[in-house]
Design an enzyme around this catalytic site. Structure first.
Site, PDB file in Angstrom:
ATOM      1  N   LYS A 119       1.566  -1.172   0.222  1.00  0.00           N
ATOM      2  CA  LYS A 119      -0.061   0.150   0.021  1.00  0.00           C
ATOM      3  C   LYS A 119       0.836   1.134  -0.090  1.00  0.00           C
ATOM      4  CE  LYS A 119      -4.437  -2.547   0.270  1.00  0.00           C
ATOM      5  NZ  LYS A 119      -4.988  -1.651  -0.936  1.00  0.00           N
ATOM      6  N   ASP A 137      -0.223  -0.880  -4.808  1.00  0.00           N
ATOM      7  CA  ASP A 137      -1.302  -0.899  -4.437  1.00  0.00           C
ATOM      8  C   ASP A 137      -1.841   1.396  -3.816  1.00  0.00           C
ATOM      9  OD1 ASP A 137      -4.383   0.346  -4.876  1.00  0.00           O
ATOM     10  OD2 ASP A 137      -5.277  -1.611  -3.439  1.00  0.00           O
ATOM     11  N   GLU A 156      -1.899  -0.444  -8.796  1.00  0.00           N
ATOM     12  CA  GLU A 156      -3.752  -0.600  -8.335  1.00  0.00           C
ATOM     13  C   GLU A 156      -4.073   1.316  -8.502  1.00  0.00           C
ATOM     14  OE1 GLU A 156      -6.762  -3.082  -6.328  1.00  0.00           O
ATOM     15  OE2 GLU A 156      -4.703  -3.503  -6.611  1.00  0.00           O
ATOM     16  N   ASP A 184      -8.694  -0.559 -10.119  1.00  0.00           N
ATOM     17  CA  ASP A 184     -10.218  -1.035  -9.336  1.00  0.00           C
ATOM     18  C   ASP A 184     -11.087  -0.015  -8.763  1.00  0.00           C
ATOM     19  OD1 ASP A 184     -11.139  -2.147  -7.169  1.00  0.00           O
ATOM     20  OD2 ASP A 184      -8.794  -1.840  -5.660  1.00  0.00           O
ATOM     21  N   LYS A 222     -13.980  -7.398  -7.947  1.00  0.00           N
ATOM     22  CA  LYS A 222     -14.252  -7.693  -6.404  1.00  0.00           C
ATOM     23  C   LYS A 222     -16.118  -8.502  -6.131  1.00  0.00           C
ATOM     24  CE  LYS A 222     -10.867  -5.020  -4.279  1.00  0.00           C
ATOM     25  NZ  LYS A 222     -10.552  -3.684  -3.524  1.00  0.00           N
TER      26      LYS A 222
END
Length: 357
Positions: A162, A190, A218, A243, A267
């Site tokens: 992250k 991400d 991402e 995403d 997702k």
């Protein structure tokens, strides 16, 4: 086998360590579990996680949706009509994708139990094990070194770092992690919308020049900025994944036509369940767009449904299904388990969930 009862349970379960991103920080799993009961005693489970900063849905809202318009569709219906039911659930209300995903999973769970098959087998595969990455939360310095070393020791061969919003420290962190894990562990980033377009291009090019070998980046920029996402995608060699910019088929179509991303993160709580997730995976594959199955901060029910879909419809890269790994104590009896970087699904009817703890 008709649906006779619909129950909802709000669960708050502590995590064994804080989960930190550029968007939020949490110490607990907050989720809504739906339980569908049939007239002959079968129970099917689904899950709607509360993730304010991504879906905007609350547990109260998901419960109202399930007890209201979605429940109206389900009452006294047979899971033999699975496809018709799934379409009606999708059309019953605008948005509310988490609630729809919970009902969709519970219906799939019931249908699989009804024929005595595990959910992966019901979806058409004998595979019951799916590789997953693990998230290394946003943070820096000594914490990152100890966390990274521990996750590799746990058996994970793909790490999702992250990053955002501190560009300089982000770059230093990624370089440090690569030095720690060597070249054999996959590193993916991400940013959770944490960078501007200029920052994203600068950071990715810097890492490329340093030969850090990042698998993909991402959601580097704001979800609504497809134009900016496309600019980043065209300016760097590293694959860019969407995403938060991609919930359903309309979003994916825009991404494909605008060449905004090389890959998408599917997702269930964003798209509305296994039916919609399968459609996204197939559309992406047809257009040469890479895929990964992801998870929100959800438990074994939601992750189990997602992993079952991946088992039957493999993605192009290792999936991101570590969410239930973060839970200190499982809120259910039965279901999936983690083993050395893999989600292991039980070869039992449905999701293999025996009940809530």
């Amino acid at each position: 086998m008709k649906i006779a009862q619909i129950e909802c349970f709000r669960l708050t379960t502590p995590l064994h360590r804080p989960f930190v991103t550029a968007l939020r920080s949490t110490n607990s799993l907050e989720t809504l579990v739906v339980e569908l009961r049939t007239s002959d005693g079968l129970r099917g489970y689904g899950e709607a996680p509360q993730v304010w900063r991504v879906t905007g849905e609350s547990l109260a809202g998901a419960e109202a949706c399930i007890r209201g318009p979605l429940g109206d569709v389900l009452q006294h219906r047979s899971t033999n009509d699975l496809n018709h039911l799934l379409v009606e659930v999708s059309d019953a209300v605008v948005g509310n994708f988490g609630a729809k995903a919970a009902v969709d999973a519970a219906l799939h769970d019931l249908a699989a139990r009804g024929v005595g098959q595990s959910l992966p087998r019901f979806l058409g595969t004998s595979c019951h094990e799916v590789a997953t990455d693990v998230t290394v939360s946003a943070g820096y310095d000594d914490e990152i070194r100890s966390t990274t070393t521990a996750r590799v020791a746990d058996g994970f061969r793909a790490l999702k770092l992250k990053v955002g919003p501190d560009l300089r420290r982000d770059i230093a962190k990624v370089k440090a992690v690569r030095d720690i894990v060597g070249r054999d562990v996959l590193l993916r980033l991400d940013a959770n919308q944490g960078w501007t377009v200029k920052e994203a291009i600068s950071a990715i090019r810097t890492l490329e020049d340093a030969d850090v070998n990042v698998e993909f980046v991402e959601q580097p920029v704001a979800a609504a900025d497809l134009e900016g996402l496309a600019v980043v995608c065209s300016a760097v060699a590293t694959p860019v994944m969407a995403d938060e910019s991609c919930f359903g088929l309309r979003d994916l179509t825009r991404i494909i036509t605008s060449h905004a991303a090389d890959m998408v993160n599917v997702k269930l709580a964003k798209c509305g369940g296994l039916r919609a997730g399968r459609a996204l995976l197939e559309l992406a594959r047809a257009h040469g767009v890479g895929t990964m199955m992801g998870s929100m901060m959800e438990g074994p029910i939601g992750v189990g449904a997602a992993a079952s879909l991946v088992a039957a419809y493999p993605t192009t890269v290792t999936s991101d299904l570590d969410a239930a790994w973060w839970v200190e104590r499982s809120p259910v009896r039965g279901g999936l388990r983690y083993d050395a970087g893999h989600v292991v699904l039980p070869d039992m009817p449905g999701l293999g969930i025996e009940g809530l703890t």
